[in-house]
Design an enzyme around this catalytic site. Structure first.
Site, PDB file in Angstrom:
ATOM      1  N   GLU A 103      10.481   6.796 -17.205  1.00 44.87           N
ATOM      2  CA  GLU A 103       9.263   7.346 -17.548  1.00 44.87           C
ATOM      3  C   GLU A 103       8.767   6.981 -18.825  1.00 44.87           C
ATOM      4  O   GLU A 103       7.498   6.651 -18.764  1.00 44.87           O
ATOM      5  CB  GLU A 103       9.145   8.868 -17.286  1.00 44.87           C
ATOM      6  N   SER A 147      15.822  19.643 -17.309  1.00 43.71           N
ATOM      7  CA  SER A 147      14.569  20.486 -17.423  1.00 43.71           C
ATOM      8  C   SER A 147      14.955  21.838 -18.185  1.00 43.71           C
ATOM      9  O   SER A 147      16.097  22.240 -18.061  1.00 43.71           O
ATOM     10  CB  SER A 147      14.002  20.826 -16.095  1.00 43.71           C
ATOM     11  N   HIS A 186       0.842  -1.245  -0.001  1.00 42.86           N
ATOM     12  CA  HIS A 186      -0.078  -0.056  -0.040  1.00 42.86           C
ATOM     13  C   HIS A 186       0.731   1.191  -0.049  1.00 42.86           C
ATOM     14  O   HIS A 186       0.495   2.357   0.452  1.00 42.86           O
ATOM     15  CB  HIS A 186      -0.904  -0.093   1.107  1.00 42.86           C
ATOM     16  N   LYS A 188      17.090  20.303 -11.869  1.00 41.49           N
ATOM     17  CA  LYS A 188      16.380  19.170 -12.168  1.00 41.49           C
ATOM     18  C   LYS A 188      17.198  18.072 -12.935  1.00 41.49           C
ATOM     19  O   LYS A 188      18.058  18.237 -13.887  1.00 41.49           O
ATOM     20  CB  LYS A 188      15.232  19.401 -13.220  1.00 41.49           C
TER      21      LYS A 188
END
Ligand code: ARG
Length: 468
Positions: A300, A287, A159, A293
Site C-alpha cells: 500500500e 490492525s 476491466h 487483520k
C-alpha cells in the site's frame, strides 16, 4: 586588508544576514548530503589547479590532506555544520581554509554555481548505479517467484473481469518487462548526467587556463566507449540546466507507477476474495482494533508513495518553467525533490523485492479460479474458426452458448453436445475438449503469449539475462 574569508558576503557586505534570512536561505540542512561528492569535486579541481600552476605541490598536498581529514570527521559525525555558512560548499571550504591557508585558493576559477551542478551530477550518478542494482534485484525476485510457481495458472483480467487464463509467471513477467524498460531508461539518462560542468564558473567560464578535460577525467566523466572526457559545451547551460535531474525524476515517476500497479495486484491477491497469495507476517502489519487483520502495508505504501514521486517531478518542472538564464537561487529547491525521489524509489524497490521473496502462492485457490470454464469461451470461438466459421459469427454463436449455460445454471463445460448443437450444428464431439485447461495452455504458443512452452522460454530468457 582583511584576510580573505570564504563566504559569499565577505568584502561587499557590512554584516551578516538577518536571522530569519539565514534560516530562509540556508540549504545545509539538506545539501550536507552532497559532502562526499563536494569533496571529490574539490579534490579534482585542486589537482587541476596544481597542474596549471595555481597551486604549488605543497599547497595541493595540504589541501588534499585537509579535505581528507574533513571527510573523515563528517563520516564519523564529528563535523559541525554551520547554518550561517549557507550550504555544504561553503561549510567545507570555510573549514578547510581555517585549517589550511592554501584553502583560500581552492575556489579559483570556480563558482558555487558550477560546483553545485557538479555535485548533483556526481551524487546522482552514484544513486543511479545503486538504483539500477536494486532494480536488477527486483527483477530477480519476480523471476524467483515466477519460477517457484511455474505451473500455477490464474485468470487474467481485463476491466477487472475474468478474461482468459494465464500462467501466474506470465503475469509477473509483465512487470519484469516494465521494470526492465525503466532500467534501460535509467541507463540512458545516466549518459546525459555523465558530463562535467566544472569550469563553467558562475555563468561565463573563467579567464584562467583551467584544464576542464583533466577534471572530467579525474572524476570519471568519460565516454563509456572511447574513454574521452565529456565536458559541458555551454557555460550558461551548464550552470542553469537541471534536465538531467528532471529526467531522473521522470523515469523514477514511471518506475513508481509501474511498481504501484504491481503493488495493487499484490494487495488484491492477498485479500480473502482472491486469496492467491500469502505475504509473510514480517512484511505485513496488524490492525490496532481488529485482531484478525493482516494488512499488506508495504504494497500500500509503495502504491501511496508514487504520489510524492510524481509530485516531485511536477515540482521540478514547475521550478524550471520560465526561469530566466542562468543560475537563480530557485534552483536550490531542486535538491529536496531529487533526494526524496531517489530515497523513495530506492526504498520502494528494495522493499518490494524483499516482500516478494516472502510471499507464498496459494496454488489451490489459483487453480479453483483458473478452472472457471468461462475463461476458455474464446477458445470455443477459435474452435469454430478452425471449422471455417468467420470469427464474428463464431463470437455470436459462443455468446449464445454462454447465455444458454447461464439460463440452464450450468458451467460452460457441462453443456452436452446436444445442447451445443441447439445453438449451432457446427459443434462436433470434440468441442468440449477445448475446456481442458492444460491443452488450452499448450496451444498459446505465439511469441509473448501465456502458453506453456512460451512462458518457459521467456522465464529461461530472463533467468539467463539476469544471471549476467
Ligand atoms: N546552495 C546553492 C544551491 O543549492 C548553491 C549555489 C549557490 N550559488 C549562489 N550564487 N548563491 O543552489
Amino acid at each position: 586588508m582583511k584576510k580573505s574569508s570564504p563566504t559569499s558576503r565577505s568584502g561587499r557586505f557590512a554584516g551578516g544576514p538577518a536571522a530569519d534570512v539565514a534560516q530562509f536561505t540556508e540549504s545545509i540542512s539538506f545539501d550536507w548530503r552532497l559532502w562526499r561528492h563536494d569533496i571529490l569535486g574539490s579534490t579534482a579541481h585542486a589537482t587541476m589547479l596544481q597542474k596549471i600552476g595555481v597551486l604549488t605541490q605543497a599547497e595541493l598536498r595540504a589541501i588534499l590532506k585537509g579535505l581528507d581529514t574533513i571527510a573523515k570527521e563528517i563520516a564519523a559525525g564529528k563535523f559541525f555544520w554551520k547554518p550561517e555558512l549557507e550550504d555544504v560548499h561553503m561549510n567545507i571550504e570555510a573549514e578547510l581554509t581555517k585549517r589550511v591557508p592554501a584553502g583560500a585558493k581552492l575556489h579559483t576559477g570556480r563558482s558555487r554555481n558550477d560546483q553545485v551542478a557538479l555535485d548533483i551530477r556526481l551524487w546522482l550518478r552514484d544513486e543511479t548505479i545503486e538504483l539500477c542494482l536494486e532494480l536488477m534485484d527486483l527483477k530477480k525476485a519476480l523471476i524467483e517467484l515466477a519460477d517457484k510457481n511455474s505451473e500455477v495458472i490464474i485468470p487474467g483480467y481485463t476491466h477487472m473481469q475474468r478474461a482468459q487464463p494465464v500462467y501466474f509467471a506470465h503475469h509477473l513477467l509483465a512487470y519484469v518487462e516494465m521494470i526492465d524498460r525503466d532500467h534501460d531508461r535509467f541507463d540512458d539518462c545516466y549518459l546525459r548526467m555523465n558530463v562535467c560542468p566544472l569550469g563553467s564558473g558562475a555563468i561565463a567560464g573563467s579567464t584562467l587556463p583551467l584544464d576542464r578535460e583533466l577534471v572530467a577525467k579525474l572524476l570519471d566523466f568519460v565516454d563509456l566507449k572511447t574513454g574521452k572526457p565529456r565536458v559541458t559545451q555551454n557555460s550558461m547551460d551548464a550552470v542553469s540546466d537541471r534536465d538531467f535531474a528532471v529526467e531522473f525524476c521522470s523515469v523514477a515517476a514511471l518506475l513508481a507507477v509501474h511498481i504501484s500497479r504491481l503493488a495493487e495486484d499484490l494487495i488484491l491477491w492477498a485479500g480473502a476474495e482472491f486469496n492467491f497469495i500469502k505475504i509473510a507476517d514480517a512484511y505485513t502489519t496488524g490492525s490496532s482494533l481488529m485482531p484478525q487483520k493482516k494488512n499488506p502495508d508495504i504494497a500500500e505504501l509503495a502504491r501511496g508513495k508514487t504520489g510524492r514521486v510524481i509530485g516531485n517531478l511536477v515540482a521540478l518542472l514547475t521550478l524550471l518553467k520560465g526561469l530566466p538564464m542562468t543560475y537563480n537561487r530557485d534552483l536550490q529547491e531542486d535538491k529536496e525533490r531529487l533526494f526524496d525521489t531517489a530515497n523513495t524509489v530506492r526504498a520502494t524497490t528494495r522493499l518490494m523485492a524483499a516482500m516478494l521473496r516472502h510471499t507464498k502462492v496459494n496454488a489451490v485457490a489459483c487453480a479453483t479460479a483458473a478452472n472457471d470454464p468461462a475463461l476458455l469461451a474464446t477458445d470455443l470461438a477459435d474452435y469454430l474458426v478452425r471449422k471455417n466459421m468467420p470469427f464474428r459469427q463464431a463470437h455470436h454463436v459462443v455468446g449464445a452458448v454462454v447465455a444458454l449455460a447461464e439460463k440452464s445454471g450450468k458451467p460452460l463445460n457441462q453443456l452436452t453436445l446436444a445442447e451445443l448443437q441447439t445453438v449451432d450444428k457446427t459443434f462436433g464431439r470434440d468441442a468440449l475438449g477445448v475446456f481442458n485447461l492444460k491443452t488450452a495452455m499448450a496451444k498459446r504458443n505465439l511469441t509473448g503469449a501465456p502458453g506453456t512452452k512460451e512462458v518457459a522460454k521467456q522465464l529461461a530468457r530472463w533467468r539467463e539475462q539476469l544471471a549476467q
